[in-house]
Motif scaffolding. Structure first.
Motif, short mmCIF file in Angstrom:
data_model
loop_
_atom_site.label_atom_id
_atom_site.label_comp_id
_atom_site.label_asym_id
_atom_site.label_seq_id
_atom_site.Cartn_x
_atom_site.Cartn_y
_atom_site.Cartn_z
N ALA A 274 0.82 -1.21 0.00
CA ALA A 274 0.00 0.00 0.00
C ALA A 274 0.86 1.26 0.00
O ALA A 274 0.44 2.30 -0.54
CB ALA A 274 -0.93 0.00 1.21
N SER A 277 1.43 2.87 -3.26
CA SER A 277 0.25 3.42 -3.92
C SER A 277 -0.03 4.85 -3.48
O SER A 277 -0.95 5.50 -3.98
CB SER A 277 -0.98 2.55 -3.61
OG SER A 277 -0.81 1.24 -4.10
N ILE A 278 0.77 5.36 -2.54
CA ILE A 278 0.60 6.74 -2.07
C ILE A 278 1.12 7.70 -3.14
O ILE A 278 2.28 7.65 -3.52
CB ILE A 278 1.38 6.97 -0.75
CG1 ILE A 278 0.85 6.06 0.36
CG2 ILE A 278 1.30 8.43 -0.32
CD1 ILE A 278 1.70 6.08 1.62
N ASN A 279 0.22 8.55 -3.64
CA ASN A 279 0.63 9.48 -4.69
C ASN A 279 0.19 10.92 -4.45
O ASN A 279 0.38 11.79 -5.29
CB ASN A 279 0.13 9.01 -6.06
CG ASN A 279 -1.37 8.73 -6.04
OD1 ASN A 279 -2.11 9.28 -5.22
ND2 ASN A 279 -1.81 7.85 -6.92
N ASP A 280 -0.43 11.16 -3.29
CA ASP A 280 -0.77 12.52 -2.92
C ASP A 280 -0.88 12.60 -1.40
O ASP A 280 -0.82 11.57 -0.70
CB ASP A 280 -2.08 12.98 -3.59
CG ASP A 280 -3.25 12.06 -3.31
OD1 ASP A 280 -3.35 11.55 -2.19
OD2 ASP A 280 -4.07 11.84 -4.23
N GLU A 282 -3.37 13.33 0.52
CA GLU A 282 -4.58 12.72 1.08
C GLU A 282 -4.39 11.21 1.28
O GLU A 282 -4.74 10.66 2.33
CB GLU A 282 -5.78 12.97 0.17
CG GLU A 282 -7.09 12.42 0.73
CD GLU A 282 -8.27 12.68 -0.16
OE1 GLU A 282 -9.38 12.22 0.19
OE2 GLU A 282 -8.10 13.35 -1.20
N SER A 283 -3.85 10.53 0.26
CA SER A 283 -3.62 9.09 0.39
C SER A 283 -2.54 8.80 1.43
O SER A 283 -2.56 7.76 2.09
CB SER A 283 -3.25 8.47 -0.95
OG SER A 283 -2.09 9.06 -1.50
N GLU A 285 -2.12 10.52 4.23
CA GLU A 285 -2.78 10.61 5.53
C GLU A 285 -3.69 9.41 5.78
O GLU A 285 -3.76 8.89 6.90
CB GLU A 285 -3.59 11.91 5.61
CG GLU A 285 -4.43 12.08 6.88
CD GLU A 285 -3.59 12.01 8.16
OE1 GLU A 285 -4.17 11.70 9.22
OE2 GLU A 285 -2.36 12.26 8.11
N ASP A 286 -4.35 8.94 4.73
CA ASP A 286 -5.19 7.75 4.86
C ASP A 286 -4.34 6.54 5.27
O ASP A 286 -4.75 5.74 6.11
CB ASP A 286 -5.91 7.45 3.55
CG ASP A 286 -7.01 8.44 3.25
OD1 ASP A 286 -7.45 9.15 4.18
OD2 ASP A 286 -7.42 8.54 2.07
N TYR A 287 -3.18 6.43 4.65
CA TYR A 287 -2.26 5.33 4.96
C TYR A 287 -1.80 5.42 6.42
O TYR A 287 -1.81 4.42 7.15
CB TYR A 287 -1.05 5.39 4.03
CG TYR A 287 0.00 4.33 4.29
CD1 TYR A 287 0.01 3.14 3.57
CD2 TYR A 287 1.00 4.52 5.25
CE1 TYR A 287 0.98 2.17 3.81
CE2 TYR A 287 1.96 3.55 5.50
CZ TYR A 287 1.94 2.38 4.77
OH TYR A 287 2.90 1.42 5.02
N LYS A 290 -4.61 4.44 8.75
CA LYS A 290 -4.94 3.02 8.71
C LYS A 290 -3.87 2.18 9.41
O LYS A 290 -4.18 1.22 10.13
CB LYS A 290 -5.10 2.55 7.26
CG LYS A 290 -5.73 1.16 7.15
CD LYS A 290 -6.33 0.92 5.79
CE LYS A 290 -7.18 -0.34 5.78
NZ LYS A 290 -7.87 -0.57 4.50
N SER A 330 5.63 12.97 -7.44
CA SER A 330 4.69 11.88 -7.13
C SER A 330 5.13 10.56 -7.74
O SER A 330 4.44 9.55 -7.60
CB SER A 330 3.28 12.23 -7.63
OG SER A 330 3.29 12.46 -9.03
#
Length: 365
Positions: A274, A277-280, A282-283, A285-287, A290, A330
């Motif tokens: 995962a 897959s972080i490219n910004d 927002e993703s 922070e989601d990572y 989680k 990115s």
């Protein structure tokens, strides 16, 4: 082999059959509860009631350590331990009724599949995975609250303190990764949606390893129960009993190590993949969120530091990735380039590592 022979082999002795009125009462209550808890799974309450009302149900004597209720697919029957009060039968029937809903048979009545479990000619795959998923569904239907338990020196929080608790803990971790709905939908409808999503989030080899490990834990637990039942039948302590006790202790140790290895594999396989897959932002922070919240699903033994260490390492990686994203970069391939670090930078990261560890420990207390 006859049904009676199969039952005797499992130590089940039938006492009496439940009357049609009681079977219908159980079928009505269970069908209502399943449909109310999972309204998006395309289940028709009336059809489900009719299906469940065709089940045969019995009171029976069962060996020590066996589940309080058991579904037997060869004659589509549920056997309840005879010490269960009649008013409690519905609670124990839910798990077994889900098994009945799951089953997929061929024209000769051979079982091909039951939820997440595949029955092949030579081996059964996913038995532990399926039992845990069904139990998690049952706990959700019954609204069982979480509680802290300790099995084989592993401490964790669970909604299934009495049935397959270790297996449920690991499958709950998988559910956290994939989402609960796809796990339960695949469980009751006997499809590969959950498997395919987990393979996509990790890889096929990882899925098979996790599935086999959960099966292994289940089989070792069953072996402990069998040995304990043999010990109970022996009047005096002797060398044979000592050997049995040593075998049990060895199995317990193996269960604990298998659980921790499987948990660590779930963590690393999912979060490593995962990460790329972080490219910004927002993703990112989601990572971070989680990964941090995964601590709520952990099983822990004395001296267990894997997750804390992993968390600290990933927080440093996230800081590096944050700096890249802040500068408009990115492309993940750039992150893979090894960066030369000066001695002072390495010392700084070491100190930060210690502080981050301490912070995570404080947050867990």
């Amino acid at each position: 082999m006859s049904i009676e022979s199969d039952l005797r082999k499992d130590g089940i002795e039938v006492i009496k059959k439940l009357d049609t009125l009681k079977v219908n009462s159980i079928a009505r209550r269970v069908s209502m509860d399943i449909c109310a808890t999972f309204p998006n799974f395309n289940l028709n309450q009336n059809d489900l009631f009719i299906k469940l009302s065709r089940l045969n149900m019995y009171f029976a004597k069962m060996p020590e350590g066996m589940a309080e209720a058991n579904y037997f697919y060869k004659n589509s029957s549920i056997y309840f331990n005879d010490h269960i009060a009649e008013e409690d039968l519905e609670e124990f029937a839910i798990h077994e009724c889900i098994h009945y809903i799951q089953e997929v048979k061929d024209k000769k009545n051979y079982l091909l599949r039951m939820g997440l479990c595949d029955y092949t000619e030579f081996k059964i795959y996913g038995l532990g995975l399926n039992e845990a998923a069904v139990q998690l569904m049952s706990s959700k239907i019954l609204g069982i609250p979480k509680e802290y338990v300790k099995y084989f020196n592993i401490s964790f929080e669970t909604t299934s303190p009495s049935y397959y608790p270790l297996e449920c803990c690991l499958v709950n971790q998988l559910s956290y990764i994939t989402g609960e709905d796809i796990l339960f939908e695949s469980t009751i409808n006997s499809n590969d949606n959950f498997k395919e999503k987990l393979v996509k989030l990790t890889d096929y080899k990882t899925f098979m390893t996790i599935q086999d490990s959960i099966d292994k834990i289940l089989l070792m637990e069953e072996e402990i129960i069998k040995i304990n039942n043999k010990i109970i039948q022996i009047d005096d302590r002797n060398k044979k009993v000592d050997n049995m006790i040593n075998k049990i202790n060895s199995l317990k140790s193996s269960i604990s190590s298998t659980f921790i290895k499987t948990q660590n594999l779930i963590i690393s396989s999912y979060f490593d993949k995962a990460f790329y897959s972080i490219n910004d932002l927002e993703s990112l922070e989601d990572y971070r969120r989680k990964l941090y919240n995964f601590k709520n699903y952990l099983g822990s033994v004395d001296g267990y530091t894997y997750f804390n260490d992993y968390y600290v390492d990933k927080m440093m990686d996230l800081e590096d990735k944050y700096n890249l994203l802040e500068n408009g970069v990115s492309d993940n391939s750039l992150y893979l380039i090894n960066k030369k670090e000066s001695k002072i930078v390495k010392i700084f990261k070491f100190i930060r590592n210690l502080f981050a560890k301490k912070q995570l420990e404080n947050e867990k207390e």
